[in-house]
Design a protein around this motif. Sequence first.
Motif, PDB file in Angstrom:
ATOM      1  N   UNK A   6       0.858  -1.208   0.018  1.00 57.20           N
ATOM      2  CA  UNK A   6      -0.037  -0.151  -0.062  1.00 57.20           C
ATOM      3  C   UNK A   6       0.860   1.205   0.013  1.00 57.20           C
ATOM      4  N   UNK A   7       0.088   2.544  -0.536  1.00 52.51           N
ATOM      5  CA  UNK A   7       0.833   3.521  -0.248  1.00 52.51           C
ATOM      6  C   UNK A   7       1.295   3.924   1.174  1.00 52.51           C
ATOM      7  N   UNK A   8       2.310   4.580   1.487  1.00 47.48           N
ATOM      8  CA  UNK A   8       2.413   4.700   3.048  1.00 47.48           C
ATOM      9  C   UNK A   8       1.702   5.878   3.442  1.00 47.48           C
ATOM     10  N   UNK A   9       1.597   6.016   4.762  1.00 51.08           N
ATOM     11  CA  UNK A   9       0.966   7.203   5.291  1.00 51.08           C
ATOM     12  C   UNK A   9       1.758   8.490   5.193  1.00 51.08           C
ATOM     13  N   UNK A  10       1.132   9.572   4.694  1.00 54.83           N
ATOM     14  CA  UNK A  10       1.921  10.674   4.368  1.00 54.83           C
ATOM     15  C   UNK A  10       1.806  10.955   3.049  1.00 54.83           C
ATOM     16  N   UNK A  11       1.359  10.006   2.227  1.00 51.89           N
ATOM     17  CA  UNK A  11       0.962  10.129   0.705  1.00 51.89           C
ATOM     18  C   UNK A  11       0.120  11.046   0.555  1.00 51.89           C
ATOM     19  N   UNK A  12       0.273  11.955  -0.633  1.00 51.08           N
ATOM     20  CA  UNK A  12      -0.809  12.827  -1.085  1.00 51.08           C
ATOM     21  C   UNK A  12      -0.825  12.952  -2.502  1.00 51.08           C
ATOM     22  N   UNK A  13      -1.848  13.141  -3.253  1.00 49.19           N
ATOM     23  CA  UNK A  13      -2.141  13.437  -4.564  1.00 49.19           C
ATOM     24  C   UNK A  13      -3.268  14.312  -4.737  1.00 49.19           C
ATOM     25  N   UNK A  14      -2.798  15.316  -5.784  1.00 48.83           N
ATOM     26  CA  UNK A  14      -3.612  16.288  -6.198  1.00 48.83           C
ATOM     27  C   UNK A  14      -3.803  16.326  -7.771  1.00 48.83           C
ATOM     28  N   UNK A  15      -5.374  16.679  -7.858  1.00 50.34           N
ATOM     29  CA  UNK A  15      -5.805  16.623  -9.128  1.00 50.34           C
ATOM     30  C   UNK A  15      -6.169  18.183  -9.536  1.00 50.34           C
ATOM     31  N   UNK A  16      -5.494  18.628 -10.467  1.00 52.60           N
ATOM     32  CA  UNK A  16      -5.876  20.246 -10.783  1.00 52.60           C
ATOM     33  C   UNK A  16      -6.781  20.145 -12.163  1.00 52.60           C
ATOM     34  N   UNK A  17      -7.786  20.693 -12.251  1.00 53.33           N
ATOM     35  CA  UNK A  17      -8.790  20.493 -13.488  1.00 53.33           C
ATOM     36  C   UNK A  17      -9.029  21.746 -14.113  1.00 53.33           C
ATOM     37  N   UNK A  18      -9.089  21.652 -15.370  1.00 54.52           N
ATOM     38  CA  UNK A  18      -9.472  22.719 -16.199  1.00 54.52           C
ATOM     39  C   UNK A  18     -10.678  22.497 -17.207  1.00 54.52           C
ATOM     40  N   UNK A  19     -11.269  23.383 -17.626  1.00 57.60           N
ATOM     41  CA  UNK A  19     -12.111  23.119 -18.998  1.00 57.60           C
ATOM     42  C   UNK A  19     -10.968  23.146 -19.940  1.00 57.60           C
ATOM     43  N   UNK A  20     -11.229  22.143 -21.126  1.00 55.37           N
ATOM     44  CA  UNK A  20     -10.483  21.961 -22.308  1.00 55.37           C
ATOM     45  C   UNK A  20     -10.754  23.386 -23.202  1.00 55.37           C
ATOM     46  N   UNK A  21      -9.401  23.839 -23.762  1.00 59.77           N
ATOM     47  CA  UNK A  21      -9.556  24.933 -24.618  1.00 59.77           C
ATOM     48  C   UNK A  21      -8.871  24.548 -25.759  1.00 59.77           C
ATOM     49  N   UNK A  22      -9.432  24.889 -26.964  1.00 58.39           N
ATOM     50  CA  UNK A  22      -8.957  24.621 -28.409  1.00 58.39           C
ATOM     51  C   UNK A  22      -8.008  25.760 -28.857  1.00 58.39           C
ATOM     52  N   UNK A  23      -6.786  25.219 -29.288  1.00 61.28           N
ATOM     53  CA  UNK A  23      -5.883  26.161 -29.858  1.00 61.28           C
ATOM     54  C   UNK A  23      -6.154  26.238 -31.430  1.00 61.28           C
ATOM     55  N   UNK A  24      -6.326  27.303 -31.905  1.00 62.16           N
ATOM     56  CA  UNK A  24      -6.542  27.250 -33.541  1.00 62.16           C
ATOM     57  C   UNK A  24      -5.593  28.167 -34.359  1.00 62.16           C
ATOM     58  N   UNK A  25      -4.841  28.879 -33.503  1.00 58.73           N
ATOM     59  CA  UNK A  25      -3.873  29.805 -34.034  1.00 58.73           C
ATOM     60  C   UNK A  25      -2.652  29.017 -34.530  1.00 58.73           C
ATOM     61  N   UNK A  26      -2.227  29.654 -35.611  1.00 63.46           N
ATOM     62  CA  UNK A  26      -0.889  29.033 -36.199  1.00 63.46           C
ATOM     63  C   UNK A  26       0.130  28.416 -34.987  1.00 63.46           C
ATOM     64  N   UNK A  27       0.530  27.369 -35.292  1.00 63.66           N
ATOM     65  CA  UNK A  27       0.747  26.445 -36.529  1.00 63.66           C
ATOM     66  C   UNK A  27      -0.528  25.627 -36.489  1.00 63.66           C
ATOM     67  N   UNK A  28      -1.601  25.497 -35.547  1.00 62.32           N
ATOM     68  CA  UNK A  28      -2.624  24.906 -35.533  1.00 62.32           C
ATOM     69  C   UNK A  28      -3.725  25.516 -36.185  1.00 62.32           C
ATOM     70  N   UNK A  29      -4.779  24.644 -36.553  1.00 64.06           N
ATOM     71  CA  UNK A  29      -5.937  25.188 -37.428  1.00 64.06           C
ATOM     72  C   UNK A  29      -7.428  24.709 -36.775  1.00 64.06           C
ATOM     73  N   UNK A  30      -8.294  25.041 -37.208  1.00 63.40           N
ATOM     74  CA  UNK A  30      -9.661  24.602 -36.874  1.00 63.40           C
ATOM     75  C   UNK A  30      -9.879  23.010 -37.064  1.00 63.40           C
ATOM     76  N   UNK A  31      -9.203  22.682 -38.268  1.00 65.80           N
ATOM     77  CA  UNK A  31      -9.355  21.116 -38.493  1.00 65.80           C
ATOM     78  C   UNK A  31      -8.390  20.432 -37.598  1.00 65.80           C
ATOM     79  N   UNK A  32      -7.615  20.882 -37.283  1.00 65.90           N
ATOM     80  CA  UNK A  32      -6.593  20.148 -36.293  1.00 65.90           C
ATOM     81  C   UNK A  32      -6.055  20.926 -35.292  1.00 65.90           C
ATOM     82  N   UNK A  33      -6.844  21.237 -34.182  1.00 66.86           N
ATOM     83  CA  UNK A  33      -6.709  22.194 -33.282  1.00 66.86           C
ATOM     84  C   UNK A  33      -5.999  21.254 -32.091  1.00 66.86           C
ATOM     85  N   UNK A  34      -5.049  22.001 -31.211  1.00 69.89           N
ATOM     86  CA  UNK A  34      -4.797  21.384 -30.236  1.00 69.89           C
ATOM     87  C   UNK A  34      -5.368  21.723 -28.787  1.00 69.89           C
TER      88      UNK A  34
END
Length: 197
Positions: A92-120
């Motif tokens: 098992x994980x030892x006492x004192x173990x801590x894990x954090x989840x940071x959560x964001x809404x996804x955002x599409x990048x369409x500015x070069x070098x990306x495009x609306x058809x292939x956003x990041x």
Amino acid sequence: MKRKKIIRAALVLGIVLSGVMSIGIAAQRSGEQDKYTLKVPGGLAFSEIKGYEDWQVVGPSLTDAQNVIRVILANPVMIKAYREGTPGNGKPFPDGSKIVKIEWRPKKLTAPPFAASTPDTVPGDLTEVEFIEKDSKKFSDTHGWGYAMFDYNAASGTFAPATSASKPPQNNDAKCGSACHTLAASKDYIFTDYPKR
């Protein structure tokens, strides 16, 4: 002589302006929220993960059902256990173990070098910070793990303990994630593996 007076006046003016700016910056900062003073009623405090921004990344997580991007971080105690093979090694994980989840809404990048058809897709607005802490004595009724979730309001720039209106709903205690994490009982109640690097 006149030149020295001008230089002295300029220096004095510079010192005064620096002081005024420092006071203004301090006053502005004093209005900012100190997230480390927050606590889930009957649960964990944000201060228990102070410094999490500098913890090592365990891995990313894309949750389509909630339309969020997460990065999962762990403190040095938990990273050491992961590197030693936990939970795959049967320990098992030892006492004192801590894990954090940071959560964001996804955002599409369409500015070069990306495009609306292939956003990041990258993190957009922050939505919440969740964390889990291992303390077998303190959380004996939840398999040794305590849970907390803090919602982030992007408009006000503030955090608040999650509530029953949050997604997922929280009951404002350290048990809020216990039922869900029971699904990962064979991995010491932690879903996220430590992927190959």
